[in-house]
Write a protein that holds these residues in place. Structure first.
Motif, PDB file in Angstrom:
ATOM      1  N   ASP A 162       0.826  -1.208   0.000  1.00  0.00           N
ATOM      2  CA  ASP A 162       0.000   0.000   0.000  1.00  0.00           C
ATOM      3  C   ASP A 162       0.862   1.260   0.000  1.00  0.00           C
ATOM      4  O   ASP A 162       0.555   2.233  -0.704  1.00  0.00           O
ATOM      5  CB  ASP A 162      -0.937   0.003   1.210  1.00  0.00           C
ATOM      6  N   ALA A 163       1.924   1.258   0.787  1.00  0.00           N
ATOM      7  CA  ALA A 163       2.821   2.409   0.845  1.00  0.00           C
ATOM      8  C   ALA A 163       3.509   2.619  -0.497  1.00  0.00           C
ATOM      9  O   ALA A 163       3.661   3.762  -0.959  1.00  0.00           O
ATOM     10  CB  ALA A 163       3.862   2.229   1.948  1.00  0.00           C
TER      11      ALA A 163
ATOM     12  N   ALA B 278       1.010   4.109  -2.922  1.00  0.00           N
ATOM     13  CA  ALA B 278       0.763   5.513  -2.585  1.00  0.00           C
ATOM     14  C   ALA B 278       1.924   6.384  -3.052  1.00  0.00           C
ATOM     15  O   ALA B 278       1.712   7.482  -3.595  1.00  0.00           O
ATOM     16  CB  ALA B 278       0.552   5.665  -1.084  1.00  0.00           C
TER      17      ALA B 278
ATOM     18  N   PHE C 220       1.668   6.844  -6.756  1.00  0.00           N
ATOM     19  CA  PHE C 220       0.593   7.776  -7.079  1.00  0.00           C
ATOM     20  C   PHE C 220       1.043   9.217  -6.868  1.00  0.00           C
ATOM     21  O   PHE C 220       0.805  10.084  -7.724  1.00  0.00           O
ATOM     22  CB  PHE C 220      -0.637   7.460  -6.233  1.00  0.00           C
ATOM     23  N   VAL C 221       1.713   9.487  -5.763  1.00  0.00           N
ATOM     24  CA  VAL C 221       2.200  10.837  -5.476  1.00  0.00           C
ATOM     25  C   VAL C 221       3.234  11.258  -6.525  1.00  0.00           C
ATOM     26  O   VAL C 221       3.214  12.395  -7.010  1.00  0.00           O
ATOM     27  CB  VAL C 221       2.783  10.918  -4.048  1.00  0.00           C
TER      28      VAL C 221
END
Length: 73
Positions: free
Chosen positions: A40-41, A44, A47-48
């Motif tokens: 998940d990290a 993320a 995505f950033v």
């Protein structure tokens, strides 16, 4: 007397086995949870990074409407 001893021994071995299996199950669950958190990290962070690249491209190409839409995210 010998029967009592072996009854106790087999019970103790059974409890030890159950404790060992519970510990292994708990460790496997922990490993799975940690792997999910890392996944998940990572997603993320990707995505950033993608948002940052899009922002720079929209700024460079002077696409203010897309930049405003991106800033809402």
């Amino acid at each position: 007397m010998t029967g009592v001893f072996f009854t106790w021994l087999s019970g103790k071995q059974g409890r030890t086995q159950v404790e060992r299996m519970a510990r292994h199950t708990e460790e496997a669950a922990t490993r799975g949870r940690l792997a999910q958190e890392r996944r998940d990290a990572y997603l993320a962070a990707l995505f950033v990074a993608e948002l940052g690249l899009r922002r720079k491209r929209y700024e460079r190409e002077d696409e203010l409407d897309k930049l405003a839409e991106l800033n809402q995210k």
